[in-house]
Design an enzyme around this catalytic site. Structure first.
Site, PDB file in Angstrom:
ATOM      1  N   ASP A 169      -0.883  85.951 -56.464  1.00  0.00           N
ATOM      2  CA  ASP A 169      -1.307  87.621 -56.931  1.00  0.00           C
ATOM      3  C   ASP A 169       0.141  88.216 -57.119  1.00  0.00           C
ATOM      4  OD1 ASP A 169      -1.712  87.981 -54.630  1.00  0.00           O
ATOM      5  OD2 ASP A 169      -3.291  89.832 -55.536  1.00  0.00           O
TER       6      ASP A 169
ATOM      7  N   GLU B 145      -3.815  88.857 -52.875  1.00  0.00           N
ATOM      8  CA  GLU B 145      -3.888  90.016 -51.603  1.00  0.00           C
ATOM      9  C   GLU B 145      -3.467  91.214 -51.433  1.00  0.00           C
ATOM     10  OE1 GLU B 145      -0.985  90.947 -48.986  1.00  0.00           O
ATOM     11  OE2 GLU B 145      -0.518  90.876 -51.009  1.00  0.00           O
TER      12      GLU B 145
END
Length: 405
Positions: free
Chosen positions: A78, A173
């Site tokens: 991400d 994350e």
């Protein structure tokens, strides 16, 4: 595939995570990159490749010897919610000569070595920047590109001796949920490294202890024409609370091991207000002092306006150093491999947290390696392709040394 082509392909995927979402992953588009990576892993003959229901991708580079440790390498798919990751249009500066780099002339966005001195260490590097409209995605697609380039090297060089190598790519994350569903038993490594740092010569095995403090302030609203002795303005109390914490312990005035209070959200009205802070310290005893100062500030204001201020402390993560010091060889082999390659090893405390911190406390010791990326989370993000290539060399050297020791 060259690491440059690999990185450019990965950043073409919009994988921005969402703080508002309650699903796992927080955005389905992260799974799209995960599916692509899983297929690429199968092409490179990795075993046990799968993407689980939470979007996490696992795989094993099968060993050709049972010598050495089973090492793991992890990166996240991400990108930050702080800036768009859609339609990334990268710009490549070949053989950088130290000049001011124009990111977007129309928006007057430039990378000046006087403002960004780390550029002075990247002379003759190939550098990738944004076009000033999105982030780049080096955080952490540079890490993914490094790990996948290691996998390709091993596929093309079967003579390279190694035990099983475990790799994983996580979701979310950037919103603090990267290890929420990570299956350590499935991963099955002796220890691992997140590949999610900056300068390739830096590595990390200590990070902040982290708490969030939510300050609830209760006021009393009256008509302003009849307010004397009656009104209790929650916004005024909020302003006073923050000012009483002082200017010395804020992100913009601290560095290195210095901790801080960070007020990142403030909203409300006369009758009620909420302040939300991040509290960060490497030393837990100093963290307690930050919390004590906040609580004593609230106590003082409550002597003036009874029960007007209440604080809720929320634990977020801990300093992985307390775990890593028990297995010092996994840090030492970073330093040794860097010196073998003529690099300049610099252990550096992280002024933040990593997936590695969470994993360390879950039983998988996990220091952090650099990727060659800089200025994360915004339109000024850039990366050194030259350092990414060095990252591949570093991991291969660490694996080689682990077998030979």
């Amino acid at each position: 595939m060259k690491i440059e082509s690999r990185f450019l392909k990965y950043i073409s995927f919009d994988t921005q995570s969402s703080e508002e979402s309650t699903t796992s992953p927080s955005t389905d588009k992260q799974k799209v990159l995960g599916e692509f990576l899983a297929e690429e892993m199968r092409i490179l003959k990795l075993q046990d490749v799968m993407q689980d229901e939470y979007g996490i991708v696992y795989g094993t580079i099968p060993g050709n010897t049972d010598q050495g440790d089973v090492m793991g390498f992890i990166a996240h798919m991400d990108t930050s919610p702080d800036a768009s990751g859609e339609n990334v249009n990268p710009q490549i500066i070949r053989n950088y000569n130290g000049q001011v780099i124009t990111i977007n002339d129309e928006k007057k966005m430039y990378l000046d070595p006087e403002e960004y001195p780390e550029l002075k260490n990247l002379i003759h590097h190939d550098i990738i920047t944004t076009d000033g409209t999105t982030l780049l995605g080096a955080d952490d697609k540079a890490g993914i590109a490094i790990i996948m380039s290691v996998a390709e090297y091993m596929y093309r060089h079967p003579e390279f001796k190694h035990n099983d190598i475990k790799i994983a790519f996580t979701c979310d994350e950037e919103v603090g949920r990267g290890t929420e569903h990570f299956n350590i038993e499935r991963f099955n490594a002796d220890y691992a490294y997140t590949v999610d740092g900056g300068d390739i010569n830096q590595y990390n095995f200590e990070n902040f202890n982290a708490y969030k403090a939510i300050v609830h302030i209760t006021g009393q609203s009256f008509h302003t024409g009849d307010a004397k002795g009656k009104m209790v303005n929650a916004l005024t109390i909020a302003r006073n609370f923050d000012s009483m914490l002082g200017e010395a312990n804020r992100p913009e005035t601290t560095e290195g091991y210095e901790g801080f209070y960070h007020l990142y959200d403030m909203h409300g009205d006369v009758s009620g207000a909420t302040l939300t802070y991040l509290l960060r310290e490497h030393d837990m005893s100093k963290m307690h002092k930050l919390m004590e100062r906040m609580s004593s500030t609230a106590d003082y204001l409550n002597t003036i306006h009874e029960n007007s201020v209440q604080i809720e402390y929320v634990h977020q993560y801990d300093n992985m150093k307390d775990i890593i010091v028990k297995v010092p060889h996994i840090v030492e082999q970073i330093d040794i491999a860097m010196r073998d390659l003529g690099m300049d090893p610099r252990p550096t405390p992280i002024r933040g947290g990593t997936d590695g911190a969470m994993l360390s406390y879950k039983g998988l010791p996990c220091p952090n390696l650099g990727t060659g990326g800089y200025n994360y989370h915004g339109e000024y993000e850039y990366a050194s392709l030259t350092q990414m290539k060095k990252g591949v060399e570093l991991i291969l050297r660490m694996i080689k040394n682990n077998i030979e020791d």
